[in-house]
Design a protein around this motif. Sequence first.
Motif, PDB file in Angstrom:
ATOM      1  N   GLN A 117       0.758  -1.144   0.034  1.00 27.89           N
ATOM      2  CA  GLN A 117      -0.059  -0.031   0.109  1.00 27.89           C
ATOM      3  C   GLN A 117       0.677   1.304   0.128  1.00 27.89           C
ATOM      4  O   GLN A 117       1.848   1.404   0.565  1.00 27.89           O
ATOM      5  CB  GLN A 117      -0.916   0.084   1.257  1.00 27.89           C
ATOM      6  CG  GLN A 117      -2.027   1.171   1.383  1.00 27.89           C
ATOM      7  CD  GLN A 117      -2.948   0.929   2.512  1.00 27.89           C
ATOM      8  OE1 GLN A 117      -2.631  -0.102   3.107  1.00 27.89           O
ATOM      9  NE2 GLN A 117      -3.860   1.573   2.374  1.00 27.89           N
ATOM     10  N   GLN A 118       0.488   2.192  -0.868  1.00 22.93           N
ATOM     11  CA  GLN A 118       1.296   3.558  -1.006  1.00 22.93           C
ATOM     12  C   GLN A 118       1.265   4.181   0.416  1.00 22.93           C
ATOM     13  O   GLN A 118       0.289   4.293   1.113  1.00 22.93           O
ATOM     14  CB  GLN A 118       0.566   4.210  -2.026  1.00 22.93           C
ATOM     15  CG  GLN A 118       1.087   5.592  -2.065  1.00 22.93           C
ATOM     16  CD  GLN A 118       0.565   6.691  -3.362  1.00 22.93           C
ATOM     17  OE1 GLN A 118      -0.058   5.914  -4.008  1.00 22.93           O
ATOM     18  NE2 GLN A 118       0.704   7.801  -3.238  1.00 22.93           N
TER      19      GLN A 118
ATOM     20  N   THR B  92       5.197   8.083  -5.655  1.00 22.81           N
ATOM     21  CA  THR B  92       4.630   6.743  -4.740  1.00 22.81           C
ATOM     22  C   THR B  92       5.496   6.190  -3.735  1.00 22.81           C
ATOM     23  O   THR B  92       6.455   5.189  -4.267  1.00 22.81           O
ATOM     24  CB  THR B  92       4.179   6.029  -5.737  1.00 22.81           C
ATOM     25  OG1 THR B  92       3.205   6.613  -6.889  1.00 22.81           O
ATOM     26  CG2 THR B  92       3.135   4.912  -5.267  1.00 22.81           C
TER      27      THR B  92
ATOM     28  N   LEU C  89       6.505   3.505  -1.174  1.00 20.51           N
ATOM     29  CA  LEU C  89       5.874   2.239  -0.516  1.00 20.51           C
ATOM     30  C   LEU C  89       6.495   1.625   0.679  1.00 20.51           C
ATOM     31  O   LEU C  89       5.831   1.274   1.604  1.00 20.51           O
ATOM     32  CB  LEU C  89       6.032   1.048  -1.449  1.00 20.51           C
ATOM     33  CG  LEU C  89       5.629   1.055  -2.948  1.00 20.51           C
ATOM     34  CD1 LEU C  89       5.884   0.203  -3.851  1.00 20.51           C
ATOM     35  CD2 LEU C  89       3.972   1.753  -2.964  1.00 20.51           C
TER      36      LEU C  89
ATOM     37  N   SER D  66       6.044   0.302   6.497  1.00 21.45           N
ATOM     38  CA  SER D  66       5.096   0.552   5.497  1.00 21.45           C
ATOM     39  C   SER D  66       4.315   1.609   6.088  1.00 21.45           C
ATOM     40  O   SER D  66       4.564   2.296   6.947  1.00 21.45           O
ATOM     41  CB  SER D  66       4.418  -0.984   5.039  1.00 21.45           C
ATOM     42  OG  SER D  66       3.685  -1.150   6.235  1.00 21.45           O
ATOM     43  N   LYS D  67       3.316   1.726   5.496  1.00 18.33           N
ATOM     44  CA  LYS D  67       2.080   2.708   5.715  1.00 18.33           C
ATOM     45  C   LYS D  67       1.773   2.616   7.279  1.00 18.33           C
ATOM     46  O   LYS D  67       1.622   3.511   8.090  1.00 18.33           O
ATOM     47  CB  LYS D  67       1.027   2.810   4.772  1.00 18.33           C
ATOM     48  CG  LYS D  67       0.044   3.693   5.286  1.00 18.33           C
ATOM     49  CD  LYS D  67      -1.276   3.545   4.384  1.00 18.33           C
ATOM     50  CE  LYS D  67      -2.426   4.518   4.559  1.00 18.33           C
ATOM     51  NZ  LYS D  67      -3.611   4.582   3.839  1.00 18.33           N
TER      52      LYS D  67
END
Length: 916
Positions: free
Chosen positions: A264-265, A449, A451, A501-502
């Motif tokens: 997920q971005q 973008t 990641l 990550s996010k």
Amino acid sequence: MCQATVSVTLLGFLLISAIAAPTKKEDVEIYRFHINSTVTSRYAITVITSRVVNQHSESKEINFQVKIPKNAFISKFRMTIDGKTYDGVVKEKEAAQQQYSQAVARGESAGVVSSVGRTLEEFKTSVTVAANGKVTFELTYEELLKRRLGKYELLINAQPMQPVADFKIDVYIHEDPGISFLEVKGGLNTEELANAVTTTRSGKEAWVHFYPTREQQTMCKSCTETGLNGDLIITYDVERVNPNGDWKISNGYVAHWFAPMGIQQIPKNVVFVIDRSGSMHGRKMEQTRLAMQRILGDLASDDNFGLIIFDSHVDVWKQELLQATESNVNLAKSFVRRIEDQGATDINSAVLKGVEMINRHPREGSASILILLTDGAPNSGVSNPERIQANVKEAIGGKFALYCLGFGFDVNFDFLEKMALENGGLARRIYEDSDADLQLQGFYEEVATPLLHDLQLNYEGASNLTQTEFGLYYNGSEIVVAGEITDNSLESFKVEVVAFSKSKKVKYEETVSLRDLPEVPPQHENFTQRLWAYLTVKQLLRKELTLKGEEKEAAKKEALDLSLKYSFVTPLTSMVVTKPQESDTQVAHKPKEGEERGRCHDCLLVSQGRRGGPVGGGFHILAHSPPVFHPAHSPPMSHPGLPGLQAMPVRPGLQRERGISGISDYEVAEHQDYDYFFQIEPQSADFVTMNPRPTKISQFQMTSLPLPPANSVRFLISSSSQPKPLCYDIPLASKIRLLADPSSQFSMNGELTLYGGKGFKQIAIHYKTNHHLTISTSGINYSDGQNAVNFVWGQEPTKHEADSVSVILRNNEVDVTIGSVRVVFLLHKEDRDVFLWPAIRQQPKHGSLQGILAKTDVQYEKLLGSRIKINNQEESASLSTATDYRLHSAPSVECWLVRLQFALQGELSDFTVSQL
């Protein structure tokens, strides 16, 4: 499946020039021209081979010229002349520089050749071949293909300059994960040439062949009677089944490619810091507005963003970062459309404001990015580059990345490069072309973008690893790590990637069984080791930019040792080619990009032994990458005492114009706008005997170009409608009206030097009745009628401001803004010659300006032959070169040489003054 792309650019050129007279096509035949590129796990090794026969009854000079990617390292050069082969040897660059210095000290003459290009360097050598003799040139270079925007792209451009009976381009790609798609396009893959291109794919392998017939080489859209001129672009992707990446282990070295998908971005906090100073006027500002419209439209809805515009003042669109909702984006677009250029350039305050905005809005699970776009050097507020770098580094504190985009060639790219690298980002030059807006947008897409962030890659059983910590991993990119296996008895190899990550900390782990790895074919068994060496040298060269003292020297030494061990021509090494028992030694080296670029920051210096006497130094050539070479227009002249042997004319004393500064004043950028340095040094007195050998390596140089006469100074006038500027000559010692604006009572006059033929010895500016500024090669004096201020070249950077006047002294330049005019005066030092050159950065836009610098854009029409048309007047012109002293790098550019009266549409007397 993930798709990946890398860009490699290969251009093959073979230019033919006669030594005694213009060469006819049938005199010298290229009977074989092959480009062979092998890509193994994204590492490309390319060999360009050209075979030529001299069918003439006399000796002829044959030039081999190819263009290679700036990121590539030459690793081999070989010439085979009538069955005898001469190989190049890579040595430390200092030795070559010392040889060059000694040759210059002996009083040898030189000629200059320029270089241009965004992504390419140009390599050229020439050799004199006896009647009916043959020569084979072979050049090898290596490059790790970089993944950009999710793809690898191999670009091959061919222009052999005549139809070739045996012309072939062969590309072989081997990727262990498998090739998911492959596409061939470009100017050489047209309808007329469709049956010349064949593509074959089989699992892990792909082959592309381009075999046009002699007839086809003159039939395509980009072809002429001189043969092919176009691109073959191969785009491919690899399968990415394993999220942990893929591996290659051979000969005690390991390489790991990591590019996970399906993540997920991460939302961004991005602040754009945009230069709106006066130098951004015109197309640059228009393109910036257009690019920002598109970039703002591409923001994700969960991104937060801010806009800062600056000149000598900093303006913030909104004090807070705003979410990229549709309404906020539309408001931002409206704001961008209203940006107008004005004022000076306060980079320090603008960037620190951007840092402050990001720091005020921390957001968990997001990635922060600061993007600076500027076209100039800091000349307002804090203007010392080192102080700005220190301020920015302290403010950011390693918390996020800074990316610097340098628009054009007035920018201090060295300064931007170091500032970006110190803060986890990179710098990129944006070229002043019609696609500048697309360049800006393309860069943003690469970082749009994120990641993963704060990545750490760990390897058990490996040492001497390349970079293993990365601030961000972007969609469409790829992380490559290589190292040495420390325990050869290992049966397995473990890798661990830790990142965020996010929403969480993530870990990628895998234990690789060495027995299960694919077998490496014998011809590829050394490629992992060479990939490791290539990547290590590249990273050391970048790291060295940010270090000081002993650490800097240690990084430089390590890069040098590896360059020598693996025969890489880098900014620290030179390739020496010696013809045994005979007269010539040839040296090629590669510089760094930061010399303000140059379009020529890389210029070729050829020093030739004195006529009529022993040749102590032979030929010495200095070139900075990416060279652009041009055909000769001057008749050749003979070497006394050498029957039948001709040499191209050179201008006496020119080696003192560029000298050693061309070697030492280079820079490294991601880019590696490196130089090539070619030296040719005789080893024995055989060179000057009455009976030279039938075949002789005569020069590692470009054919010579027309140069300004020694009793004049050459000036350039750009043209927005034509690819080449016009140039004209003004006699030495003239006193010239440079720029005058009667409406504002501004005038600027200059006196050309009496000797040397290069520039000005003194320039004076008068504004209204009381402001007077005199700039000479010894110092700067300013008076406002009551107070006087004096500066001396070489003193600490100094700034003086008063009543619409700003004078900023930096190293070898003084930046002056008076009223609505801004001029940067550059102090050039070329051996014993010191002179000034004015570069107009901003001037009024009305049509009543006077002086030779008032005309900044000439509209002309190129007619048949070499005729130029201006305002319904036609005149013959000759293709020549001029040194553009408006840039510190002093590039040599190709131009149409015309009479002064034609270029300026007036007599010289119209532009002269009796006193400054």
